[in-house]
Design a protein around this motif. Structure first.
Motif, short mmCIF file in Angstrom:
data_model
loop_
_atom_site.label_atom_id
_atom_site.label_comp_id
_atom_site.label_asym_id
_atom_site.label_seq_id
_atom_site.Cartn_x
_atom_site.Cartn_y
_atom_site.Cartn_z
N PHE A 92 -12.40 -2.45 25.49
CA PHE A 92 -11.38 -3.33 24.25
C PHE A 92 -12.25 -2.03 22.70
O PHE A 92 -13.12 -1.75 22.97
CB PHE A 92 -11.47 -4.13 23.51
CG PHE A 92 -11.49 -5.62 24.96
CD1 PHE A 92 -9.96 -5.80 24.20
CD2 PHE A 92 -11.83 -6.09 25.87
CE1 PHE A 92 -9.30 -6.64 25.66
CE2 PHE A 92 -11.58 -6.77 26.64
CZ PHE A 92 -10.57 -6.92 26.70
N ARG A 93 -10.66 -1.88 21.96
CA ARG A 93 -11.00 -1.84 20.24
C ARG A 93 -10.65 -1.51 19.05
O ARG A 93 -9.32 -2.06 19.57
CB ARG A 93 -11.54 0.46 20.54
CG ARG A 93 -10.15 0.41 20.66
CD ARG A 93 -9.70 2.27 20.86
NE ARG A 93 -7.89 2.76 21.17
CZ ARG A 93 -8.12 4.05 21.48
NH1 ARG A 93 -9.08 4.84 20.97
NH2 ARG A 93 -7.03 4.12 21.27
N VAL A 94 -10.78 -1.58 18.22
CA VAL A 94 -10.04 -2.17 16.89
C VAL A 94 -10.48 -0.81 15.80
O VAL A 94 -11.69 -0.95 15.82
CB VAL A 94 -10.86 -3.50 16.93
CG1 VAL A 94 -12.41 -3.64 15.94
CG2 VAL A 94 -9.83 -4.21 15.80
N CYS A 95 -9.79 -1.33 14.50
CA CYS A 95 -9.10 -0.25 13.84
C CYS A 95 -8.79 -1.73 12.71
O CYS A 95 -8.28 -1.82 12.80
CB CYS A 95 -8.89 1.03 14.05
SG CYS A 95 -6.56 0.63 13.76
N ALA A 96 -9.16 -0.87 11.32
CA ALA A 96 -8.52 -1.60 9.88
C ALA A 96 -8.00 -0.77 9.54
O ALA A 96 -7.66 0.91 10.42
CB ALA A 96 -9.73 -1.35 9.01
N ILE A 97 -6.20 -1.41 8.92
CA ILE A 97 -5.08 -0.69 8.45
C ILE A 97 -5.11 -1.33 7.69
O ILE A 97 -5.02 -2.45 6.90
CB ILE A 97 -3.86 -1.20 9.03
CG1 ILE A 97 -4.16 -0.90 10.59
CG2 ILE A 97 -2.41 -0.75 8.87
CD1 ILE A 97 -2.99 -1.42 11.22
N ARG A 98 -5.34 -0.19 6.18
CA ARG A 98 -5.02 -0.62 5.15
C ARG A 98 -3.13 -0.95 4.41
O ARG A 98 -2.44 0.00 4.34
CB ARG A 98 -5.46 0.32 3.76
CG ARG A 98 -5.14 0.02 2.19
CD ARG A 98 -6.18 1.12 1.16
NE ARG A 98 -5.97 1.17 0.63
CZ ARG A 98 -6.52 2.11 -0.44
NH1 ARG A 98 -7.09 3.18 0.09
NH2 ARG A 98 -6.57 1.51 -2.14
N GLN A 99 -2.37 -2.10 4.11
CA GLN A 99 -1.07 -2.26 3.46
C GLN A 99 -1.56 -1.76 2.20
O GLN A 99 -1.41 -2.26 1.38
CB GLN A 99 -1.60 -3.57 3.83
CG GLN A 99 -1.54 -3.56 5.84
CD GLN A 99 -0.12 -5.71 6.11
OE1 GLN A 99 -0.32 -6.02 4.73
NE2 GLN A 99 -0.08 -5.71 6.89
N CYS A 100 -0.37 -0.38 1.93
CA CYS A 100 -0.43 -0.09 0.79
C CYS A 100 1.28 -0.49 -0.06
O CYS A 100 1.83 -1.12 0.57
CB CYS A 100 0.07 1.13 -0.02
SG CYS A 100 -1.90 2.17 0.88
N GLN A 101 1.40 -0.77 -1.25
CA GLN A 101 2.03 -1.83 -1.17
C GLN A 101 3.64 0.26 -2.18
O GLN A 101 4.90 -0.75 -1.32
CB GLN A 101 2.11 -2.45 -3.46
CG GLN A 101 1.11 -3.09 -2.79
CD GLN A 101 1.08 -3.60 -4.47
OE1 GLN A 101 1.69 -2.90 -5.56
NE2 GLN A 101 0.05 -4.09 -4.35
N ASP A 102 3.04 0.77 -2.21
CA ASP A 102 4.33 1.43 -2.20
C ASP A 102 4.27 2.88 -1.13
O ASP A 102 5.07 3.76 -1.44
CB ASP A 102 4.38 2.53 -3.51
CG ASP A 102 3.20 2.47 -4.27
OD1 ASP A 102 1.73 2.87 -3.15
OD2 ASP A 102 2.51 3.53 -5.34
N THR A 103 3.74 2.98 -0.76
CA THR A 103 3.38 4.08 0.52
C THR A 103 3.02 3.06 1.51
O THR A 103 2.95 2.15 2.06
CB THR A 103 1.63 4.51 0.25
OG1 THR A 103 0.76 4.08 0.20
CG2 THR A 103 2.45 5.88 -1.08
N PRO A 104 3.24 3.65 3.23
CA PRO A 104 3.03 3.95 4.44
C PRO A 104 2.05 2.93 4.47
O PRO A 104 0.67 3.11 3.71
CB PRO A 104 3.77 4.59 4.93
CG PRO A 104 4.37 5.20 4.36
CD PRO A 104 3.82 5.45 2.10
N GLU A 105 1.47 2.33 5.72
CA GLU A 105 0.09 1.60 6.22
C GLU A 105 -0.70 2.75 6.28
O GLU A 105 -0.33 3.88 6.77
CB GLU A 105 0.39 0.54 7.29
CG GLU A 105 0.60 -0.48 7.01
CD GLU A 105 1.04 -1.11 7.92
OE1 GLU A 105 0.90 -1.09 9.01
OE2 GLU A 105 1.69 -2.83 7.90
N LEU A 106 -1.46 3.30 5.64
CA LEU A 106 -3.38 4.10 6.05
C LEU A 106 -4.33 3.26 7.31
O LEU A 106 -4.57 1.99 6.97
CB LEU A 106 -3.35 3.88 4.94
CG LEU A 106 -2.53 4.65 4.15
CD1 LEU A 106 -4.34 5.30 2.81
CD2 LEU A 106 -2.66 6.88 4.63
N SER A 107 -4.01 3.45 8.32
CA SER A 107 -4.87 3.15 9.79
C SER A 107 -5.83 4.41 9.72
O SER A 107 -6.52 5.92 9.70
CB SER A 107 -4.15 3.51 10.62
OG SER A 107 -2.49 3.09 10.80
#
Length: 1235
Positions: free
Chosen positions: A1150-1165
């Motif tokens: 198993f592995r996990v990563c964080a994703i930033r949900q921006c308002q005006d741009t695509p998600e940043l992983s």
């Protein structure tokens, strides 16, 4: 004591007491044979105690040192003991050397100094061994370590047997016994390796032993190691032989512990000579070592019959070693007899041991021991100079006994009828003291004592005694073991009645502030009575009556702190323990007067004359109680005060000191005398007698040849200086026809030069000297004639200017002073102090050419004849007329920092040139303008300045420039041509680009060229960034074409501009560029945690991240089974997930990563976390253990991921590896290539 006739006495010398206490068997005998007489003077010294000096062929002087005794037997059979210090003269009838009997452990040595022989009897040195071989044993050091070492001497004393008669009253009869004497001699060519020569003594018996020893050595060398020879001597290095029986006498008494007179053989030294080969001594060393080992086998002693102060110690002789067949070895036979030394220690087994017995017996009684004390005793065997190791120590304890005798009792106090006695306890000797026995004689003095006290106390009060009586006492102590001996008898006295009045005190000595008085003891008081005295004193006129001044038992007293010349009354009274007597008669004594104080400082009366002065003084303020009888005046010449002379003694208080020297310093002082003595000296008065003018001087004398206008004179000091040093001399001169004189010199020197004279004339000179008193008389005349002189001074020359550069000079001839003028010298110069000769000749005019216009010149002239050179005329100033300016000498190009920017002036190094020049000489007329010539361009005219900026020139162009100065008289010449060049135009700014970016950095690039360049490049750049206020800040300045901007914020716009510059200057800035940083992805997560719930499910949890600038964070969980690819198992904002439908016996990662949900741009992983592994469950392991194993496996994987190195750690590791390799390569090059 001198004894006439033939003496055949045996002399016994007592050895020193200290060594006798240590070893009773080591007492030395000094046997002096009086049958022969000596040919030389011999001194016999035994242990530095007793010396025998033979000062004549017939008389022997026996010297006895202090503390020693010399015992002899006289012809009548009586013994006489002579104690030192003393010298006993004795007679010797023949010429043989007195023999010396050497006991075991000692050697004798003969030393000759200045024709005097000394025979030394010394203890055997521990390291001595014959033949140069290693030492056979290591005995303790000799008792006298201060004795000198052996000194070789070739003298040999011939053997001579002697007969010794027996001693009357002794134990045995020695009249028919012989003592074979072995004299000692030394060979000068035979020395041991330690620097000490071997000693050899020989007689008939030792000669035979030496022959047998040689035969034995030859048999062993020739037989190839055969058995022992039957008739060979014992293996001991010391020969045992039979000798007549001897008796040991210590001052006429048989010594305890020494061998008896029956059948005990005397021990002799081995018969060895220095001529024996060294190889023949090896067997002796082996035998000595075997003998020493045999002596060390002695058993421990046996202690019996232990008493309080003595005990009996016995022991057995050393046992002989047995051979293989059980028999005693023949070569190890013990020489007979052996000596034994017994020593004890009372400080423990390992403490210090003290020798108590030394002899041949196998038992000894140890005496003088301490009762109730623990002791350790041991025994040691000795054979001549060899000694074995001590035996094992045996402990024993002495028994208790009666106490030691106490000290006599002492008197603590007493009256007429009582005595109080006290005493101290003595040593109890191991048993506590129970009682004390006090006895007295009851005052009868018959020597019969009765017991007056018995008990444990240490004091007793005796009552009902008679006054002033004597009683004798003695004391004994008693414990369980018995009573001690009585102490010494002490006599004590009781007090008596009140004493009678004593006689009045007498004056023994008197002083200024003290009186020493003495008195006598009352005659009626017995001597045993303790009487004390009270001395009372009354001062006359005080009104206090008699006061006590002394209280004690002394018969004299010194009363101090009294007044001078004062009468005092005294009386004395006696008292004892019974009371006080009436005082004695009153006597009067007067203290002595004190010496007066110093008189007042003397003063001067009247005027001080050159040869006398009057001095006066006042009487002292304090006369000391007696009238002053006379005054004494002392005078000292000079200020040192080293020598004083008495000039007056009498009652007057003034005196005239006469016969003095003028101008001399004197010191005077006064003291007075009275009945009390001499006063201190007064303060010193310093007087200076006035000086008188000095006496006449000798006339001055001429020095050298007289000159025309000057003569040199010299003189000496006057014979009489008038009491003051001559400080000045005056010289007067007068003409031959004129009687008036004038002073030409005044000063301290003894010579002078007189100038201002006329040539060829006669002058008279006189001299006088002066000191601080004035001038003395003039000396006699001295006449001097001057010689011919140089010409007089010329008049000032006249000048005429023909042109700005030409001047004509004229002058006149001066008076010649008797010799015609032959030459004129003209000096010319621009300054008055730096003129040089420009003309020399007989002419009266001269023309000067090549001068500078508008310049001041100076000139002067002098005349010369055969007598010398006349003085110069006065200097004349000559000024040339004005002219056009001179040419400009230097032109300089102005630096950019030296140019002043004033509107509307604009300076550009590409189109402008700034020049400056040095102003030329104006030649008397002020410069009004300058003309600048540029070649083909129109000349430029400027004002009277030295700087100018030429504008509107062509860039990168060379110009030829020259300058001309102008004044009111015209234009001067042009300067030299100077070549100057304008700079090229500054560069244009390049285009700015962003080649790489991140959320924190921007990499900018401009122009064409390498990313890195050297600082020596002509073209450089300056990059600036705008701040929030709109100002631009410089980021980089240099020749590079790229720059990385760091520490920026995410999603932020930044403005930049760039500028290029070179040696021509700075170019314009570029347009403003704007670049924006992107958003930053989330940070990496730590490895998730996996917890197995059952066989088919588990729960995965991970850490949560905070929102980034308001943007929410979601998570993506991926799962991989076995070696397949990762698949998304969950995506959402939760931080845990329940995974189901797991297959048994399969590994899951198993592995996990964080994703930033921006308002005006695509998600940043963000980056994935390290993987964690879930291992399958084992069947034979319990579920709890499986879960633990899975957790452990997951933790192991997580730890392995956590232990992966970062980039910085990897870089550091590589750097360390390269550094180690570089060091190794340098080492190899240094040691294998260079060397």
């Amino acid at each position: 004591m001198a004894v006439e006739g033939n003496l055949r006495d045996l002399v016994f010398v007592q050895h020193w007491s200290k060594f006798y206490r240590q070893s009773a068997a080591s007492v030395l005998f000094l046997c002096l044979d009086m049958l022969g007489c000596l040919q030389k003077s011999v001194k016999v010294n035994m242990d530095n105690k007793i010396k025998c000096c033979f000062v004549s062929p017939q008389v022997i002087l026996v010297q006895v040192n202090p503390g020693e005794a010399f015992t002899i037997r006289r012809e009548d059979g009586q013994f006489q003991c002579i104690t030192g210090p003393a010298q006993v003269p004795m007679m010797s009838p023949n010429g043989s050397v007195p023999p010396i009997f050497v006991p075991p452990g000692y050697v004798s040595q003969i030393i000759e100094e200045n024709g005097v022989r000394r025979v030394l009897v010394l203890p055997q040195q521990p390291e001595f061994h014959p033949g140069g071989h290693s030492p056979l044993h290591h005995p303790p050091p000799p008792p006298h370590a201060h004795l000198p070492a052996f000194i070789p001497h070739p003298a040999m004393m011939p053997p001579h047997p002697h007969l010794y008669s027996g001693m009357a009253g002794g134990v045995g009869d020695m009249s028919s016994q012989y003592i074979s004497h072995v004299p000692f001699f030394f060979s000068a060519d035979s020395h041991s390796q330690h620097g000490r020569p071997p000693f050899v003594h020989r007689d008939d018996r030792t000669s035979k032993t030496y022959e047998r020893l040689q035969k034995k050595l030859k048999d062993r060398q020739g037989g190839g190691g055969g058995g022992p020879v039957k008739d060979s001597p014992p293996s001991s290095p010391q020969k045992t032989c039979r000798s007549p029986q001897t008796v040991d006498i210590h001052n006429g008494v048989e010594g305890k512990g020494w061998r008896r007179s029956r059948g005990n053989p005397a021990m002799q030294w081995p018969a060895l000579t220095s001529r024996q080969p060294e190889e023949k001594m090896e067997k002796l060393d082996e035998d000595a070592q075997a003998l020493q080992a045999l002596l060390s086998t002695i058993s421990k002693p046996v202690v019996s019959d232990i008493q309080a102060r003595e005990t009996l110690v016995s022991w057995s002789a050393p046992t002989r070693p047995e051979s293989e067949n059980g028999n005693v070895e023949e070569d190890c036979n013990l020489p007979e007899p052996l000596s034994y030394e017994v020593s004890i220690s009372f400080s423990g087994k390992d403490g210090k041991y003290k020798s108590m017995y030394c002899g041949e017996e196998l038992s000894a009684t140890l005496e003088d021991l301490r009762p109730a004390t623990d002791y350790h005793v041991r025994v040691q065997a000795l054979c001549n100079c060899l000694q074995g190791s001590p035996s094992e120590a045996v402990s024993f304890t002495t028994i208790s006994c009666e106490p030691d005798p106490p000290n006599p009792p002492r008197k603590a106090s007493g009256t007429k009828n009582t005595l109080v006695l006290q005493w101290k306890a003595p040593c109890d000797n191991g048993s506590k003291i129970q009682n004390y026995v006090l006895q007295w004689d009851e005052g009868k003095g018959t020597g019969i004592y009765e017991q007056c006290y018995y008990g444990p106390q240490k004091q007793y009060r005796v009552t009902k005694l008679s006054p002033a009586s004597r009683y004798a006492f003695r004391l004994a102590a008693k414990n369980d073991m018995g009573a001690s001996e009585f102490s010494e008898v002490v006599d004590l006295f009781t007090s008596c009645s009140v004493p009678l009045p004593p006689f009045p005190p007498e004056l023994e000595m008197a002083g200024v502030t003290w009186l020493c008085l003495k008195w006598q003891r009352p005659t009626s008081s017995p001597k045993e009575d303790d009487i004390f005295y009270i001395l009372e004193m009354e001062e006359e006129g005080s009104g206090y009556g008699f006061q006590p001044s002394y209280d004690g038992d002394e018969l004299s007293c010194t009363v101090r702190n009294l007044h001078r010349s004062t009468k005092y009354k005294f009386r004395v009274a006696a008292y004892n323990s019974e009371g006080k007597s009436n005082p004695s008669q009153v006597v009067e004594f007067i203290t002595n007067p004190d010496r007066p104080s110093s008189p007042c400082r003397p003063v001067i009366r009247g005027r001080v004359l050159p040869n006398s002065f009057k001095v006066a003084w006042e009487p002292p303020k304090e006369n000391g109680g007696a009238e002053v009888t006379k005054y004494v005046v002392e005078l000292s010449e000079g200020l040192s005060g080293m020598s004083w002379e008495l000039v007056y003694s009498g009652p007057a208080m003034e005196h005239v000191c006469e016969g003095l020297k003028p101008g001399c310093s004197y010191q005077t002082r006064v003291y007075c005398m009275s009945e009390g003595g001499q006063s201190p000296l007064s303060e010193t008065l310093q007087v200076q007698t006035p000086a008188v003018p000095p006496g006449p001087c000798q006339p001055p004398r001429l020095v050298g040849k007289p000159k025309a206008r000057e003569v040199q004179l010299r003189w000496g000091q006057p014979q009489v200086d008038g009491g003051s040093a001559v400080s000045c001399y005056s010289v007067e001169v007068s003409g031959q026809q004129s009687e008036e004189s004038r002073e030409v010199y005044q000063g301290p020197e003894l010579d002078c030069s007189v100038g201002g004279l006329m040539p060829g004339k006669t002058y008279s000179f006189r001299l006088k000297a002066a000191n601080k008193a004035g001038f003395g008389p003039l000396s006699e005349r001295c006449e001097v004639t001057t010689g011919p002189g140089a010409p007089e001074q010329c008049k000032a020359p006249s000048t005429t200017c023909k042109s700005p550069s030409c001047v004509v000079l004229n002058w006149e001839a001066p008076p010649s002073n008797g010799a015609p003028v032959t030459e004129f010298r003209l000096e010319w110069g621009a300054a008055e102090g730096s003129m040089q000769v420009c003309y020399s000749g007989p002419g009266l005019s001269h023309e000067m050419k090549g001068l500078l216009p508008a310049t001041n010149y100076f000139c002067r002239v002098q005349a010369v004849n055969v007598a010398g050179v006349g003085p110069f005329s006065e200097a004349v100033l000559c000024q040339t007329p004005c002219s056009v300016p001179a040419a400009v000498s230097n032109i300089y190009m102005l630096k950019e920092s030296e140019i002043e920017y004033r509107p509307p002036l604009f300076y550009s190094p590409s189109t402008c040139l700034g020049i400056s020049w040095d102003p030329p000489c104006d030649h008397g007329s002020e410069i009004t303008s300058y003309l600048i010539d540029l070649g083909e361009r129109q000349p430029i005219v400027v004002g009277p300045v030295t700087k100018h900026i030429m504008q509107h020139l062509q860039p990168d162009t060379s110009y030829r420039i020259r300058i001309q100065a102008l004044n009111s008289l015209g234009a001067g010449p042009f300067s030299h041509t100077f070549k100057l060049k304008t700079k090229p135009l500054p560069p244009q700014p390049p285009r700015l680009e962003c080649t790489a970016f991140s959320h924190q950095t921007l990499r900018l690039k401009w122009g064409d060229g390498p990313a890195k360049a050297s600082t020596s490049d002509a073209l450089q750049y300056q990059l600036q960034m705008g701040d929030k206020s709109g100002r631009f800040i410089s980021l980089y300045k240099g020749p590079c074409h790229t720059h990385k901007v760091q520490r920026l914020n995410e999603s932020t716009s930044y403005t930049f501009r760039i500028q290029a510059f070179n040696e021509a200057g700075e170019g314009p800035f570029s347009n403003v560029y704007t670049f924006t940083t992107p958003r930053s992805p989330p940070a990496p997560l730590k490895a998730p945690k996996v917890e197995r719930l059952d066989d088919n499910s588990c729960e995965v949890t991970w850490e949560a991240l905070s929102p980034m600038k308001g943007d929410p964070i979601i998570y993506t969980l991926q799962c991989m089974m076995g070696n397949s690819d990762f698949k998304q198992a969950y995506k959402g904002s939760a931080t845990s997930f329940h995974v189901q439908n797991l297959q048994p016996n399969s590994d899951y990662r198993f592995r996990v990563c964080a994703i930033r949900q921006c308002q005006d741009t695509p998600e940043l992983s963000g980056p994935y976390s390290p993987t964690v592994t879930l291992s399958p469950q084992r069947n034979e392991v319990a579920s709890g253990s499986g879960a633990t194993g899975s957790g452990s496996r997951a933790c192991t994987e997580s730890n392995r991921a956590r232990r992966s190195l970062t980039d910085e750690q990897c870089a550091f590791l590589l750097l360390m590896v390269f550094a180690v390799i570089a060091i190794l390569i340098a080492f190899v090059i240094q040691y294998f290539v260079i060397k």
